[in-house]
Design an enzyme around this catalytic site. Structure first.
Site, short mmCIF file in Angstrom:
data_model
loop_
_atom_site.label_atom_id
_atom_site.label_comp_id
_atom_site.label_asym_id
_atom_site.label_seq_id
_atom_site.Cartn_x
_atom_site.Cartn_y
_atom_site.Cartn_z
N SER A 69 1.48 17.67 6.45
CA SER A 69 1.75 16.24 6.49
C SER A 69 1.79 15.77 7.93
O SER A 69 2.16 16.52 8.84
CB SER A 69 3.09 15.94 5.81
OG SER A 69 3.51 14.62 6.08
N ARG A 100 -3.01 20.96 3.61
CA ARG A 100 -2.97 20.38 4.95
C ARG A 100 -1.54 19.98 5.28
O ARG A 100 -0.80 19.55 4.38
CB ARG A 100 -3.91 19.18 5.08
CG ARG A 100 -3.70 18.09 4.06
CD ARG A 100 -4.65 16.91 4.26
NE ARG A 100 -4.28 16.10 5.39
CZ ARG A 100 -3.47 15.03 5.29
NH1 ARG A 100 -2.95 14.67 4.12
NH2 ARG A 100 -3.17 14.33 6.36
N ASP A 143 -3.12 -3.47 -1.97
CA ASP A 143 -1.89 -2.94 -1.39
C ASP A 143 -1.20 -4.06 -0.60
O ASP A 143 -1.64 -5.20 -0.60
CB ASP A 143 -2.16 -1.70 -0.54
CG ASP A 143 -2.86 -2.02 0.77
OD1 ASP A 143 -3.56 -3.05 0.82
OD2 ASP A 143 -2.70 -1.26 1.73
N SER A 162 1.77 -2.14 5.54
CA SER A 162 0.83 -1.88 4.46
C SER A 162 1.52 -1.59 3.13
O SER A 162 2.23 -2.44 2.60
CB SER A 162 -0.10 -0.73 4.86
OG SER A 162 -1.13 -0.54 3.94
N GLU A 210 -11.85 5.95 1.21
CA GLU A 210 -10.90 6.97 0.82
C GLU A 210 -10.60 6.78 -0.66
O GLU A 210 -10.75 5.68 -1.20
CB GLU A 210 -9.61 6.86 1.63
CG GLU A 210 -9.80 7.23 3.10
CD GLU A 210 -8.49 7.25 3.85
OE1 GLU A 210 -8.05 8.34 4.24
OE2 GLU A 210 -7.91 6.17 4.07
N ASN A 244 -7.93 6.39 -1.98
CA ASN A 244 -6.87 5.39 -2.15
C ASN A 244 -7.37 3.95 -2.17
O ASN A 244 -6.58 3.02 -2.35
CB ASN A 244 -5.80 5.57 -1.08
CG ASN A 244 -6.33 5.37 0.34
OD1 ASN A 244 -7.30 4.65 0.57
ND2 ASN A 244 -5.70 6.02 1.30
#
Length: 557
Positions: free
Chosen positions: A504, A502, A279, A67, A373, A375
């Site tokens: 990783s 949060r 992407d 990706s 999302e 992104n």
């Protein structure tokens, strides 16, 4: 019959395990340096054949891609029979199989077959494809070796985008009812629906049927170029970063544009133009534009989600269809977008853990579920009931009025533009363009829907990220004790503020997200929360301070 002794011996001779570090199968499958993946791809090939056998011979997919990762990386993931991501049970099995020792591989395979009641005599069928990375052909050859050991029926699609392979798998298992399982069939389905849709709006004053695509020097550039021939001039597409010169994902692509909040290299800048960045494997897309003062404005996944949800809600009302529309976000969605969706559009919003698989699983709870999302990875899913009602309404001979007839037909065309299986940069581009065309909007009109709150992301290095436990879709911490109370007391100091942390999934850092009413307050809030993380979660290195924060690396979700 599967001879696991033969499989194990072949692996020992050719693809020995080369690490004792725990490797986990995640939303992206397995990823890493391409040079380290040969033995992993081999084992995934064996797993995919068994997965197909467990599904009574249904076709499954294997995609070789990393990706948005750098060109030197690669990865591999398995696609379920309906084009969905592999279920969590099999993700756990994948993790167990990859981490088995060379001597324990045969036993691990036998245990998998026993646990999942796999009939090894059942035939297996696997579709696979790869992206444009230099390492992908070799990894594809290794995959073929594994599949042939289990006498699997194979279809090699060569170079495809990730969402195209998801599409092929679903088409195959629905016996063509979803579409034809060829690349040409993919282009024909989405382009014919798009052309029919936009041809209903011949008179436009603000919308210009022209976009400029940043292909991230990846597969998306190739496939977008193929698409052009099917659009009959209804959308003009100029493609840059097409792989002929630059490196894959280097200073270009959706992830770079989203994280750096700037235009990619290699694309001429001009005010008033709609730009898109894909992407590396074309499952994400973000838009951006430059205003008259050449100021950069990002239209990310949150913006796409609100555009799509607002338009679908408008069509459902006009068509008189009583279907439950909902939108799914993660905690990373900008608070202004959530406010706009819930308070202005009156559309229900669900918040789930980070990772597209969580969004997709929640979206199917609605009749029509929109998920993106921030992104840029997302799509729309329709329940079978919703799809049938939309088709019936679109094909009905009689309607109460012309508005209902027109809205029903638009909904039916949108269903065919959308790739429901997974986020798809090309399909999502056509969806956005169809909506903008019908509303006669340019990028600035779209951007004016709401004003984003300033936000900031950073990471804090810690000794052990697992000490941080979260709940409430990762918006609250439950461990270490007292950390959430400390964060709450800081957040209360600022207007329109929120912050969460949060751990990783890949490195010993804790990620911090902050929003507030001004950029200065956002920066200070992020720094203050980072200090809390450092103090409570065992930070290492220098304690975060505001000047250092301004130099900190921005990170993705």
């Amino acid at each position: 019959m599967a001879d696991f002794e033969e499989v194990s011996n072949f692996a020992k001779q050719n693809y020995k395990k080369r690490t004792e570090i725990l490797i986990q199968y995640g939303t992206a499958g397995f990823r890493g340096r391409a040079d380290d993946l040969d033995w992993i791809v081999f084992r995934v090939g064996i797993l995919s054949a068994l997965y197909s056998k467990c599904k009574e011979g249904a076709t499954v997919g294997v995609m070789i891609t990393a990706s948005h990762n750098p060109e030197q990386d690669n990865g591999v993931k398995i696609i379920g029979p309906m084009g969905e991501m592999m279920e969590s049970t099999w993700e756990n099995l994948a993790t167990q199989l990859i981490n088995a020792s060379d001597d324990g591989l045969e036993i691990a395979l036998q245990q998998l077959v026993s646990t999942e009641s796999v009939d090894v005599s059942c035939p297996a069928r696997v579709f696979f494809a790869r992206d444009t990375r230099p390492s992908s052909p070799l990894l594809a050859d290794i995959l073929i070796q594994a599949l042939r050991l289990l006498n699997c029926t194979i279809k090699d699609y060569g170079i495809l985008s990730t969402p195209q392979l998801h599409y092929m798998v679903r088409c195959q298992n629905t016996e063509g009812s979803y579409g034809i399982a060829t690349e040409e069939g993919y282009y024909q389905k989405i382009s014919q629906a798009f052309c029919s849709f936009v041809s209903q709006k011949p008179n436009r004053s603000r919308y210009a049927a022209h976009v400029v695509v940043d292909g991230a020097n990846g597969v998306g550039a190739l496939k977008a170029r193929n698409l052009i021939g099917y659009l009959d001039g209804h959308l003009s597409i100029d493609i840059y970063n097409d792989g002929s010169l630059g490196k894959l994902n280097y200073r270009c692509g959706a992830d770079f544009v989203k994280v750096q909040q700037t235009a990619p290299d290699g694309v001429p800048a001009k005010a008033g133009v709609r730009y898109l960045s894909f992407d590396g494997d074309a499952d994400r897309v973000v838009y951006y534009f430059l205003d008259k003062e050449n100021t950069f404005h990002l239209l990310d996944g949150d913006r796409i989600a609100t555009l799509v949800a607002s338009y679908l809600g408008q069509l459902l009302t006009a068509a008189g269809l009583q279907l439950r529309l909902g939108l799914v976000q993660t905690a990373y969605a900008n608070g202004a977008s959530t406010h706009y969706i819930t308070d202005v559009l009156k559309v229900p919003v669900s918040c789930v853990n980070t990772g597209v698989k969580h969004l997709h699983h929640k979206a199917v709870d609605y009749d029509i579920g929109v998920y993106f999302e921030a992104n840029g990875h997302g799509t729309v899913v329709f329940s079978s009931t919703a799809a049938e009602l939309i088709r019936a309404a679109a094909s009905a001979d009689k309607h109460e009025n012309e508005e209902k007839k027109e809205a029903s037909k638009k909904l039916a065309l949108l269903v065919n533009i959308i790739n429901e299986t997974v986020g798809d940069a090309i399909s999502d581009m056509l969806l956005v363009e169809a909506i903008l065309c019908d509303r006669d909007w340019d990028a600035e009109d779209w951007h004016r829907l709401y004003i984003d709150l300033p936000c900031r992301q950073l990471k804090v290095k810690v000794k052990d990220r697992t000490v941080v436990k979260t709940a409430d879709a990762e918006r609250k911490t439950v461990s270490p004790p007292g950390m959430q109370n400390a964060i709450d007391s800081i957040v209360r100091k600022y207007l329109k503020s929120r912050s969460f942390v949060r751990p990783s999934g890949t490195e010993d850092v804790v990620r911090v997200y902050a929003e507030a009413d001004t950029k200065a307050n956002t920066d200070q809030l992020a720094c203050d929360v980072a200090q809390v993380v450092y103090d409570y979660a065992g930070g290492i290195g220098e304690r975060p301070v505001l000047p250092a924060y301004h130099l900190a690396e921005r990170v993705t979700q």
